[in-house]
Design a protein around this motif. Structure first.
Motif, mmCIF file in Angstrom:
data_model
loop_
_atom_site.group_PDB
_atom_site.id
_atom_site.type_symbol
_atom_site.label_atom_id
_atom_site.label_comp_id
_atom_site.label_asym_id
_atom_site.label_seq_id
_atom_site.Cartn_x
_atom_site.Cartn_y
_atom_site.Cartn_z
ATOM 1 N N MET A 136 0.823 -1.203 0.000
ATOM 2 C CA MET A 136 0.000 0.000 0.000
ATOM 3 C C MET A 136 0.866 1.266 0.000
ATOM 4 S SD MET A 136 -2.937 1.443 -0.071
ATOM 5 C CE MET A 136 -4.058 0.083 0.186
ATOM 6 N N TYR A 137 1.935 1.237 0.788
ATOM 7 C CA TYR A 137 2.841 2.394 0.836
ATOM 8 C C TYR A 137 3.409 2.699 -0.545
ATOM 9 C CZ TYR A 137 7.026 5.131 1.889
ATOM 10 O OH TYR A 137 7.998 6.091 1.896
ATOM 11 N N GLU A 138 3.859 1.655 -1.235
ATOM 12 C CA GLU A 138 4.439 1.832 -2.563
ATOM 13 C C GLU A 138 3.407 2.394 -3.534
ATOM 14 O OE1 GLU A 138 7.192 -0.765 -5.674
ATOM 15 O OE2 GLU A 138 5.701 -1.798 -4.436
ATOM 16 N N PHE A 139 2.169 1.892 -3.446
ATOM 17 C CA PHE A 139 1.095 2.366 -4.309
ATOM 18 C C PHE A 139 0.811 3.849 -4.066
ATOM 19 C CE2 PHE A 139 -3.436 3.397 -4.653
ATOM 20 C CZ PHE A 139 -3.645 3.177 -6.014
ATOM 21 N N LEU A 140 0.710 4.239 -2.793
ATOM 22 C CA LEU A 140 0.414 5.632 -2.467
ATOM 23 C C LEU A 140 1.504 6.579 -2.957
ATOM 24 C CD1 LEU A 140 -1.035 5.292 1.161
ATOM 25 C CD2 LEU A 140 -2.279 5.844 -0.933
ATOM 26 N N ILE A 141 2.743 6.193 -2.774
ATOM 27 C CA ILE A 141 3.856 7.042 -3.221
ATOM 28 C C ILE A 141 3.816 7.213 -4.737
ATOM 29 C CG2 ILE A 141 6.368 7.206 -3.433
ATOM 30 C CD1 ILE A 141 5.313 7.836 -0.656
ATOM 31 N N CYS A 142 3.608 6.121 -5.451
ATOM 32 C CA CYS A 142 3.562 6.183 -6.922
ATOM 33 C C CYS A 142 2.361 6.991 -7.402
ATOM 34 C CB CYS A 142 3.519 4.777 -7.516
ATOM 35 S SG CYS A 142 5.034 3.830 -7.312
ATOM 36 N N ALA A 143 1.210 6.821 -6.723
ATOM 37 C CA ALA A 143 0.013 7.561 -7.105
ATOM 38 C C ALA A 143 0.206 9.059 -6.887
ATOM 39 C CB ALA A 143 -1.184 7.055 -6.302
ATOM 40 N N ILE A 144 0.780 9.419 -5.740
ATOM 41 C CA ILE A 144 1.040 10.831 -5.448
ATOM 42 C C ILE A 144 2.017 11.417 -6.472
ATOM 43 C CG2 ILE A 144 2.145 12.400 -3.794
ATOM 44 C CD1 ILE A 144 1.027 10.580 -1.566
ATOM 45 N N ALA A 145 3.048 10.645 -6.777
ATOM 46 C CA ALA A 145 4.028 11.103 -7.767
ATOM 47 C C ALA A 145 3.362 11.295 -9.120
ATOM 48 C CB ALA A 145 5.170 10.090 -7.870
ATOM 49 N N GLY A 146 2.507 10.346 -9.505
ATOM 50 C CA GLY A 146 1.831 10.438 -10.794
ATOM 51 C C GLY A 146 0.881 11.616 -10.875
ATOM 52 N N ILE A 147 0.110 11.828 -9.822
ATOM 53 C CA ILE A 147 -0.823 12.956 -9.802
ATOM 54 C C ILE A 147 -0.062 14.282 -9.883
ATOM 55 C CG2 ILE A 147 -2.491 14.217 -8.379
ATOM 56 C CD1 ILE A 147 -3.372 11.461 -7.282
ATOM 57 N N GLY A 148 0.993 14.388 -9.088
ATOM 58 C CA GLY A 148 1.801 15.610 -9.128
ATOM 59 C C GLY A 148 2.398 15.853 -10.499
ATOM 60 N N ALA A 149 2.908 14.804 -11.109
ATOM 61 C CA ALA A 149 3.513 14.930 -12.432
ATOM 62 C C ALA A 149 2.479 15.300 -13.484
ATOM 63 C CB ALA A 149 4.194 13.619 -12.814
ATOM 64 N N GLY A 150 1.285 14.691 -13.384
ATOM 65 C CA GLY A 150 0.238 14.987 -14.357
ATOM 66 C C GLY A 150 -0.234 16.420 -14.282
ATOM 67 N N VAL A 151 -0.378 16.935 -13.056
ATOM 68 C CA VAL A 151 -0.779 18.330 -12.871
ATOM 69 C C VAL A 151 0.284 19.268 -13.436
ATOM 70 C CG1 VAL A 151 -1.218 20.117 -11.148
ATOM 71 C CG2 VAL A 151 -2.231 17.846 -10.869
ATOM 72 N N ALA A 152 1.545 18.966 -13.148
ATOM 73 C CA ALA A 152 2.642 19.806 -13.644
ATOM 74 C C ALA A 152 2.697 19.788 -15.168
ATOM 75 C CB ALA A 152 3.972 19.319 -13.061
ATOM 76 N N THR A 153 2.496 18.626 -15.762
ATOM 77 C CA THR A 153 2.529 18.521 -17.223
ATOM 78 C C THR A 153 1.347 19.239 -17.850
ATOM 79 O OG1 THR A 153 3.665 16.377 -17.141
ATOM 80 C CG2 THR A 153 2.500 16.909 -19.173
ATOM 81 N N GLY A 154 0.154 18.991 -17.333
ATOM 82 C CA GLY A 154 -1.050 19.561 -17.930
ATOM 83 C C GLY A 154 -1.189 21.053 -17.775
ATOM 84 N N PHE A 155 -0.765 21.595 -16.634
ATOM 85 C CA PHE A 155 -0.924 23.022 -16.380
ATOM 86 C C PHE A 155 0.119 23.868 -17.104
ATOM 87 C CE2 PHE A 155 -3.764 22.500 -12.635
ATOM 88 C CZ PHE A 155 -4.652 23.512 -12.946
ATOM 89 N N VAL A 156 1.393 23.508 -16.963
ATOM 90 C CA VAL A 156 2.447 24.393 -17.478
ATOM 91 C C VAL A 156 3.397 23.670 -18.434
ATOM 92 C CG1 VAL A 156 4.250 26.045 -16.792
ATOM 93 C CG2 VAL A 156 2.277 25.721 -15.344
ATOM 94 N N GLY A 157 3.189 22.398 -18.678
ATOM 95 C CA GLY A 157 4.042 21.689 -19.629
ATOM 96 C C GLY A 157 5.357 21.236 -19.049
ATOM 97 N N LEU A 158 5.432 21.053 -17.729
ATOM 98 C CA LEU A 158 6.662 20.560 -17.128
ATOM 99 C C LEU A 158 6.815 19.067 -17.385
ATOM 100 C CD1 LEU A 158 6.581 22.291 -13.620
ATOM 101 C CD2 LEU A 158 7.575 23.120 -15.738
ATOM 102 N N SER A 159 8.047 18.601 -17.404
ATOM 103 C CA SER A 159 8.306 17.177 -17.557
ATOM 104 C C SER A 159 7.842 16.427 -16.315
ATOM 105 C CB SER A 159 9.808 16.940 -17.768
ATOM 106 O OG SER A 159 10.113 15.568 -17.674
ATOM 107 N N ALA A 160 7.273 15.250 -16.515
ATOM 108 C CA ALA A 160 6.826 14.421 -15.390
ATOM 109 C C ALA A 160 7.985 14.066 -14.469
ATOM 110 C CB ALA A 160 6.164 13.147 -15.914
ATOM 111 N N ALA A 161 9.190 14.042 -15.011
ATOM 112 C CA ALA A 161 10.361 13.653 -14.209
ATOM 113 C C ALA A 161 10.682 14.663 -13.122
ATOM 114 C CB ALA A 161 11.583 13.477 -15.115
#
Length: 258
Positions: free
Chosen positions: A1-26
């Motif tokens: 569960m811990y691994e899932f939550l960390i990956c999900a948080i990372a993915g959500i953060g990356a998606g917001v950054a990419t969609g809003f301002v075009g930042l790389s997911a990395a």
């Protein structure tokens, strides 16, 4: 569960950054996986680049629907970035296989996130200055910046979106939303090449982390890119600036305390 939550948080953060301002997911995924899941820097970058592919693609579709993509004048940038993304990926492997390299890349990811966050807080994206450089000089600048951007995308997996946004708004005088749309379109290809290069060189990374990051980055990018076409660039810049700054500070503290 811990691994899932960390990956999900990372993915959500990356998606917001990419969609809003075009930042790389990395910018978001790589330092989080390295910091909280003890992933190798090279594998984390590969996962981040793979997550960037669909997120950038779906974001570019949404920007295109609003007429905010212009590829006609950005072909030199696209071709240069793609070529040097491959070169950066190869060099990154040899650098990250050393202990010093892994440590350096881990801290570099966090510091880049912090730097870009502060940049957006102090200078919202809609205040990018126009540059009157034209003709051969402008084309030379585009190619030089494209070389740097491609190398960084392949080597570190981060900073490409911000660099392309800088090139498109300051050097090529694109309007901001058109610059973001064009940037995420190019990033879809650079991320594809970068991730394939990483996987070819070092094999497929953790499949669970890869799957969760890709899916959550895609979903968040879809929502945020739609929203970005309706709200002001100034608000988007400040949201992302706060987002990256707070995240980077937290990850930097965790790294120092380890």
């Amino acid at each position: 569960m811990y691994e899932f939550l960390i990956c999900a948080i990372a993915g959500i953060g990356a998606g917001v950054a990419t969609g809003f301002v075009g930042l790389s997911a990395a910018v978001y995924i790589a330092p989080i996986l390295v910091t909280f899941l003890d992933a190798s820097a090279y594998d984390a970058i590969g996962i981040a680049l793979a997550s960037d592919v669909l997120a950038s693609a779906v974001s570019s579709v949404n920007y295109s629907r609003h007429g905010n993509i212009d590829l006609k004048h950005s072909i030199p940038l696209l071709s240069t970035v793609l070529g040097f993304t491959i070169i950066g990926s190869v060099i990154s492997y040899f650098f990250s296989t050393t202990t010093i390299g892994n440590t350096a890349m881990s801290y570099w990811s966090v510091l880049v996130s912090l730097g870009m966050g502060i940049q957006f807080l102090l200078r919202p994206a809609n205040k990018a200055r126009k540059n009157e450089t034209i003709g051969k000089t402008r084309n030379t600048l585009v190619i030089l910046f494209g070389i740097y951007t491609g190398f960084v995308c392949g080597f570190q997996g981060t900073g490409g979106g911000v660099m392309m946004l800088f090139i498109l708004t300051t050097v090529m005088n694109y309007e901001l939303k058109t610059a973001v749309g064009t940037s995420v379109f190019i990033m879809a290809f650079t991320a594809l090449i970068g991730s394939v290069s990483h996987f070819y060189i070092n094999g497929i990374p953790n499949l669970f982390q890869l799957t969760v990051c890709v899916l959550y980055t895609l979903a968040a990018a879809q929502i945020s890119s739609v929203a970005a076409n309706w709200i002001s660039e100034s608000i988007s810049g400040r949201i992302i600036g706060t987002f990256l700054t707070v995240s980077a500070i937290i990850m930097l503290c965790v790294n120092i305390l380890q």
